[in-house]
Design a protein around this motif. Structure first.
Motif, PDB file in Angstrom:
ATOM      1  N   ALA A  11       0.846  -1.196   0.000  1.00 56.57           N
ATOM      2  CA  ALA A  11       0.000   0.000   0.000  1.00 56.57           C
ATOM      3  C   ALA A  11       0.877   1.240   0.000  1.00 56.57           C
ATOM      4  O   ALA A  11       2.009   1.219   0.472  1.00 56.57           O
ATOM      5  CB  ALA A  11      -0.899  -0.004   1.226  1.00 56.57           C
ATOM      6  N   SER A  12       0.333   2.342  -0.522  1.00 56.18           N
ATOM      7  CA  SER A  12       1.095   3.590  -0.513  1.00 56.18           C
ATOM      8  C   SER A  12       0.367   4.717   0.197  1.00 56.18           C
ATOM      9  O   SER A  12       0.997   5.710   0.548  1.00 56.18           O
ATOM     10  CB  SER A  12       1.423   4.008  -1.960  1.00 56.18           C
ATOM     11  OG  SER A  12       0.236   4.263  -2.667  1.00 56.18           O
ATOM     12  N   VAL A  13      -0.960   4.593   0.402  1.00 55.43           N
ATOM     13  CA  VAL A  13      -1.735   5.639   1.055  1.00 55.43           C
ATOM     14  C   VAL A  13      -2.693   5.011   2.055  1.00 55.43           C
ATOM     15  O   VAL A  13      -3.348   4.023   1.758  1.00 55.43           O
ATOM     16  CB  VAL A  13      -2.543   6.458   0.014  1.00 55.43           C
ATOM     17  CG1 VAL A  13      -3.418   7.491   0.706  1.00 55.43           C
ATOM     18  CG2 VAL A  13      -1.637   7.127  -0.989  1.00 55.43           C
ATOM     19  N   GLY A  14      -2.772   5.608   3.238  1.00 59.78           N
ATOM     20  CA  GLY A  14      -3.749   5.172   4.234  1.00 59.78           C
ATOM     21  C   GLY A  14      -4.733   6.293   4.494  1.00 59.78           C
ATOM     22  O   GLY A  14      -4.362   7.457   4.510  1.00 59.78           O
ATOM     23  N   ASP A  15      -6.000   5.948   4.640  1.00 61.02           N
ATOM     24  CA  ASP A  15      -6.989   6.974   4.963  1.00 61.02           C
ATOM     25  C   ASP A  15      -8.118   6.390   5.805  1.00 61.02           C
ATOM     26  O   ASP A  15      -8.176   5.195   6.049  1.00 61.02           O
ATOM     27  CB  ASP A  15      -7.525   7.676   3.708  1.00 61.02           C
ATOM     28  CG  ASP A  15      -8.163   6.740   2.704  1.00 61.02           C
ATOM     29  OD1 ASP A  15      -8.210   5.530   2.954  1.00 61.02           O
ATOM     30  OD2 ASP A  15      -8.625   7.224   1.668  1.00 61.02           O
ATOM     31  N   ILE A  16      -8.997   7.282   6.259  1.00 58.89           N
ATOM     32  CA  ILE A  16     -10.139   6.892   7.076  1.00 58.89           C
ATOM     33  C   ILE A  16     -11.393   7.143   6.255  1.00 58.89           C
ATOM     34  O   ILE A  16     -11.639   8.265   5.806  1.00 58.89           O
ATOM     35  CB  ILE A  16     -10.199   7.705   8.388  1.00 58.89           C
ATOM     36  CG1 ILE A  16      -8.934   7.497   9.189  1.00 58.89           C
ATOM     37  CG2 ILE A  16     -11.422   7.307   9.200  1.00 58.89           C
ATOM     38  CD1 ILE A  16      -8.859   8.344  10.428  1.00 58.89           C
ATOM     39  N   VAL A  17     -12.190   6.099   6.075  1.00 58.63           N
ATOM     40  CA  VAL A  17     -13.440   6.244   5.331  1.00 58.63           C
ATOM     41  C   VAL A  17     -14.429   7.042   6.161  1.00 58.63           C
ATOM     42  O   VAL A  17     -15.124   7.914   5.662  1.00 58.63           O
ATOM     43  CB  VAL A  17     -14.013   4.858   4.958  1.00 58.63           C
ATOM     44  CG1 VAL A  17     -15.362   5.001   4.287  1.00 58.63           C
ATOM     45  CG2 VAL A  17     -13.028   4.104   4.072  1.00 58.63           C
ATOM     46  N   GLY A  18     -14.485   6.784   7.473  1.00 57.92           N
ATOM     47  CA  GLY A  18     -15.382   7.516   8.348  1.00 57.92           C
ATOM     48  C   GLY A  18     -15.413   6.919   9.732  1.00 57.92           C
ATOM     49  O   GLY A  18     -14.970   5.798   9.955  1.00 57.92           O
ATOM     50  N   CYS A  19     -15.949   7.693  10.685  1.00 62.48           N
ATOM     51  CA  CYS A  19     -16.107   7.245  12.063  1.00 62.48           C
ATOM     52  C   CYS A  19     -17.530   7.508  12.519  1.00 62.48           C
ATOM     53  O   CYS A  19     -18.158   8.469  12.080  1.00 62.48           O
ATOM     54  CB  CYS A  19     -15.136   7.967  12.992  1.00 62.48           C
ATOM     55  SG  CYS A  19     -13.407   7.546  12.715  1.00 62.48           S
ATOM     56  N   GLN A  20     -18.001   6.668  13.414  1.00 57.56           N
ATOM     57  CA  GLN A  20     -19.350   6.805  13.977  1.00 57.56           C
ATOM     58  C   GLN A  20     -19.309   6.310  15.420  1.00 57.56           C
ATOM     59  O   GLN A  20     -18.344   5.713  15.845  1.00 57.56           O
ATOM     60  CB  GLN A  20     -20.356   6.031  13.153  1.00 57.56           C
ATOM     61  CG  GLN A  20     -20.118   4.533  13.150  1.00 57.56           C
ATOM     62  CD  GLN A  20     -21.077   3.825  12.207  1.00 57.56           C
ATOM     63  OE1 GLN A  20     -21.721   4.444  11.385  1.00 57.56           O
ATOM     64  NE2 GLN A  20     -21.172   2.525  12.342  1.00 57.56           N
ATOM     65  N   PRO A  21     -20.385   6.535  16.188  1.00 59.12           N
ATOM     66  CA  PRO A  21     -20.416   6.054  17.560  1.00 59.12           C
ATOM     67  C   PRO A  21     -20.294   4.527  17.597  1.00 59.12           C
ATOM     68  O   PRO A  21     -20.911   3.837  16.788  1.00 59.12           O
ATOM     69  CB  PRO A  21     -21.774   6.497  18.083  1.00 59.12           C
ATOM     70  CG  PRO A  21     -22.235   7.559  17.149  1.00 59.12           C
ATOM     71  CD  PRO A  21     -21.579   7.310  15.847  1.00 59.12           C
TER      72      PRO A  21
END
Length: 140
Positions: free
Chosen positions: A128-138
């Motif tokens: 992999a070359s990039v890490g990200d967050i799709v989203g957060c919720q409770p």
């Protein structure tokens, strides 16, 4: 020039149905429209509460690629005091294709904490070359 008077036509009884004087109001279509609008508003409010502006705001701090099959993603999440967050992390290759995804639950240790710092590994199918967050919720 002579003046002609028009008269209302006389129809044979029972042949053309009843003649209506005045205009009827379409009560049933108005009620159906009101129900559809009310249901749409209710669904919109529920979806906004679930997916709209949220108190759970993630931010990427960085990432590391320690191997071809793992990426470690570092991030912070703003949460209401003492709450936990469920976040979806994603690793992508150089072309932008997703090569790994993981859902993690972070936080809940300190009752007064409003920012959670985390570092989580994501298993990948190739480097992999990039890490990200799709989203957060409770977190449930």
């Amino acid at each position: 020039m002579s003046e002609t008077h028009t008269t209302n036509p006389v129809f044979p009884p029972g042949r053309y149905g009843h003649r209506r004087d005045g205009r009827r109001r379409p009560v049933v279509p108005i009620l159906i429209l009101a129900l559809v609008v009310a249901a749409s508003v209710l669904i919109s409010v529920k979806l906004y509460q679930r997916y709209g502006q949220t108190d759970y705001q993630p931010q990427i701090v960085g990432w590391q690629e320690p191997s071809d099959t793992t990426m470690t993603i570092k991030f912070t999440v703003r949460v209401p005091a003492g709450e936990k967050a469920e976040c979806v992390l994603r690793a992508r290759d150089y072309g932008g294709n997703e090569v790994g995804r993981r859902t993690v639950v972070v936080g809940g240790g300190d009752a007064n904490a409003t920012t959670i710092r985390a570092e989580e590994p994501v298993t990948t199918t190739k480097r992999a070359s990039v890490g990200d967050i799709v989203g957060c919720q409770p977190a449930d």
